[in-house]
Design a protein around this motif. Structure first.
Motif, PDB file in Angstrom:
ATOM      1  N   ALA A 241       0.810  -1.219   0.000  1.00  0.00           N
ATOM      2  CA  ALA A 241       0.000   0.000   0.000  1.00  0.00           C
ATOM      3  C   ALA A 241       0.845   1.272   0.000  1.00  0.00           C
ATOM      4  O   ALA A 241       0.471   2.276  -0.602  1.00  0.00           O
ATOM      5  CB  ALA A 241      -0.931  -0.001   1.214  1.00  0.00           C
ATOM      6  N   THR A 242       1.993   1.250   0.678  1.00  0.00           N
ATOM      7  CA  THR A 242       2.769   2.473   0.876  1.00  0.00           C
ATOM      8  C   THR A 242       4.077   2.516   0.095  1.00  0.00           C
ATOM      9  O   THR A 242       4.611   3.600  -0.161  1.00  0.00           O
ATOM     10  CB  THR A 242       3.106   2.656   2.366  1.00  0.00           C
ATOM     11  N   GLY A 243       4.627   1.354  -0.240  1.00  0.00           N
ATOM     12  CA  GLY A 243       5.911   1.315  -0.910  1.00  0.00           C
ATOM     13  C   GLY A 243       7.088   1.576   0.008  1.00  0.00           C
ATOM     14  O   GLY A 243       8.221   1.759  -0.462  1.00  0.00           O
ATOM     15  N   ASP A 244       6.842   1.575   1.329  1.00  0.00           N
ATOM     16  CA  ASP A 244       7.906   1.822   2.305  1.00  0.00           C
ATOM     17  C   ASP A 244       8.824   0.602   2.379  1.00  0.00           C
ATOM     18  O   ASP A 244       8.464  -0.432   2.943  1.00  0.00           O
ATOM     19  CB  ASP A 244       7.294   2.100   3.680  1.00  0.00           C
ATOM     20  N   ILE A 245      10.027   0.734   1.832  1.00  0.00           N
ATOM     21  CA  ILE A 245      10.936  -0.408   1.748  1.00  0.00           C
ATOM     22  C   ILE A 245      11.431  -0.858   3.118  1.00  0.00           C
ATOM     23  O   ILE A 245      11.900  -1.983   3.282  1.00  0.00           O
ATOM     24  CB  ILE A 245      12.128  -0.060   0.818  1.00  0.00           C
ATOM     25  N   ASN A 246      11.318   0.015   4.118  1.00  0.00           N
ATOM     26  CA  ASN A 246      11.740  -0.354   5.471  1.00  0.00           C
ATOM     27  C   ASN A 246      10.877  -1.464   6.061  1.00  0.00           C
ATOM     28  O   ASN A 246      11.268  -2.099   7.052  1.00  0.00           O
ATOM     29  CB  ASN A 246      11.703   0.876   6.394  1.00  0.00           C
ATOM     30  N   LEU A 247       9.705  -1.680   5.486  1.00  0.00           N
ATOM     31  CA  LEU A 247       8.820  -2.732   5.969  1.00  0.00           C
ATOM     32  C   LEU A 247       9.258  -4.115   5.498  1.00  0.00           C
ATOM     33  O   LEU A 247       8.799  -5.127   6.025  1.00  0.00           O
ATOM     34  CB  LEU A 247       7.388  -2.472   5.495  1.00  0.00           C
ATOM     35  N   LEU A 248      10.145  -4.144   4.506  1.00  0.00           N
ATOM     36  CA  LEU A 248      10.585  -5.435   3.955  1.00  0.00           C
ATOM     37  C   LEU A 248      11.700  -6.019   4.830  1.00  0.00           C
ATOM     38  O   LEU A 248      12.880  -5.969   4.476  1.00  0.00           O
ATOM     39  CB  LEU A 248      11.064  -5.255   2.518  1.00  0.00           C
ATOM     40  N   ASN A 249      11.302  -6.588   5.951  1.00  0.00           N
ATOM     41  CA  ASN A 249      12.282  -7.182   6.872  1.00  0.00           C
ATOM     42  C   ASN A 249      12.365  -8.693   6.667  1.00  0.00           C
ATOM     43  O   ASN A 249      11.743  -9.264   5.778  1.00  0.00           O
ATOM     44  CB  ASN A 249      11.933  -6.832   8.324  1.00  0.00           C
ATOM     45  N   TRP A 250      13.137  -9.339   7.521  1.00  0.00           N
ATOM     46  CA  TRP A 250      13.363 -10.782   7.439  1.00  0.00           C
ATOM     47  C   TRP A 250      12.048 -11.553   7.459  1.00  0.00           C
ATOM     48  O   TRP A 250      11.865 -12.522   6.721  1.00  0.00           O
ATOM     49  CB  TRP A 250      14.250 -11.215   8.604  1.00  0.00           C
ATOM     50  N   GLY A 251      11.120 -11.110   8.311  1.00  0.00           N
ATOM     51  CA  GLY A 251       9.852 -11.810   8.455  1.00  0.00           C
ATOM     52  C   GLY A 251       9.004 -11.787   7.196  1.00  0.00           C
ATOM     53  O   GLY A 251       8.283 -12.746   6.895  1.00  0.00           O
ATOM     54  N   VAL A 252       9.063 -10.681   6.437  1.00  0.00           N
ATOM     55  CA  VAL A 252       8.298 -10.595   5.192  1.00  0.00           C
ATOM     56  C   VAL A 252       8.769 -11.653   4.199  1.00  0.00           C
ATOM     57  O   VAL A 252       7.959 -12.344   3.568  1.00  0.00           O
ATOM     58  CB  VAL A 252       8.413  -9.190   4.579  1.00  0.00           C
ATOM     59  N   PHE A 253      10.076 -11.820   4.089  1.00  0.00           N
ATOM     60  CA  PHE A 253      10.599 -12.822   3.170  1.00  0.00           C
ATOM     61  C   PHE A 253      10.352 -14.237   3.699  1.00  0.00           C
ATOM     62  O   PHE A 253      10.252 -15.183   2.917  1.00  0.00           O
ATOM     63  CB  PHE A 253      12.086 -12.571   2.910  1.00  0.00           C
TER      64      PHE A 253
END
Length: 347
Positions: A241-253
């Protein structure tokens, strides 16, 4: 970022593959304890907790993994876990179960997954954040149970090991039914990976090892903690929704890996196909997904984050959340499965 992708992704792929191939979903396991009086999957879950517990507490003791303990709201753990238990019955799967069933092509699970992610993101970052903040202020304690009691954590681990061994031995000593099996279609590695049926206890052992590996894998990527599903799921939809790359942490992957691993397993086993549910199932999946997201946010974890990961480090939050989740599953199971049958039988 590359380390997060590789580390979290590989753990997730392995986890998703095992979950799908062994049909390891604790919604059915908790439900079977009540309806079918079958505790096999729950005992397998205890095996996973025990394997992870012995390993991760050793890693913490050796300084390889950082201390994961934090403050939490006991009230949030109680209410949230109970709601989460109700939600996973309506949704037809726990957090990981919903991810792997979506990877099999179940549209109902896609619906539940979307609303689970959306409601969790709303609770953590959006319009429902005030609900999360309100309950988090009450009855706050540190979740280091052994530390709070002033005793060694290894006493709890020893008790967990003994109880798990005794329950597993008793289960294995029960009269075994002879089940006819079809002749295998495949041979070699394809048979082992995509066709062979494994005992749930072996599945629990392997899942415990994967859960253990997740701790140092996450640590090396700059994150303290083991397997977790709710916050990564919320981060994923928030990133979209936001494109905030900081949200792409280890848990997301990790959760993306779970989806990919489950998809590979389903494809290899010939179990992937798109299945469209009826309107009633879609409604239940929607409500279930919303309750999952709200409940897991209040509780600070789901069946994996609290039920597997937190219990393994002897967190009081985990050991409060697990029985409350089971109680929520039993409550929903009574109204959805037991009571309608009683009515049909005229009881």
């Amino acid at each position: 970022m590359l380390l997060k992708i590789i580390s979290g992704g590989l753990v997730g792929i392995a986890f998703g593959f095992v979950l799908q191939r062994t049909r390891f979903c604790m919604t059915g396991g908790f439900r079977d304890m009540y309806i079918a009086k079958n505790n096999t999957l729950f005992y397998a879950f205890l095996i996973a907790i025990t394997v992870e517990s012995v390993g991760v507490l050793s890693l913490i003791k050796l300084g390889i993994v950082s201390s994961p303990y934090e403050d939490y709201s006991v009230l949030g753990a109680i209410i949230g876990s109970y709601l989460f238990g109700i939600g996973i019955v309506l949704a037809g799967g726990c957090a990981t179960g919903t991810w792997y069933r979506a990877a099999e092509g179940l549209i109902g699970s896609w619906v539940a997954l979307f609303f689970y992610m959306l409601s969790a993101a709303s609770m953590k970052y959006g319009a429902l954040q005030f609900l999360n903040q309100a309950i988090s202020k009450y009855w706050v304690v540190n979740d280091n149970l052994a530390g709070q009691l002033g005793i060694s954590v290894w006493y709890f681990v020893l008790l967990l090991v003994i109880v798990t061994i005794l329950l597993v031995i008793r289960e294995l000593n029960k009269t075994k039914k002879i089940v006819a099996t079809l002749a295998p279609k495949y041979k070699g590695i394809r048979h082992l990976l995509f066709e062979k049926q494994y005992h749930k206890f072996w599945a629990g052992f392997v899942i415990g090892l994967i859960a253990l590996i997740a701790w140092p894998a996450s640590e090396f990527a700059g994150r303290t903690g083991g397997l977790g599903i709710t916050t990564p799921s919320a981060n994923l939809i928030s990133y979209v929704a936001t494109g905030d790359i900081n949200l792409l942490n280890w848990g997301v992957f990790l959760v993306l890996g779970i989806f990919l691993g489950s998809y590979i397993a389903a494809r290899g086993a010939g179990e992937f196909r798109w299945r469209l549910p009826d309107i009633k199932t879609i409604r239940k999946s929607t409500v279930g997904g919303i309750l999952m997201g709200i409940g897991a946010s209040w509780a600070g974890g789901c069946t994996i984050g609290n039920g597997l990961t937190a219990t393994a480090v002897i967190s009081s939050k985990g050991w409060i959340a697990l029985p409350l989740t089971i109680l929520g599953v039993w409550t929903a199971s009574y109204f959805i499965f037991v009571k309608p049958n009683q009515y049909l039988k005229g009881e």
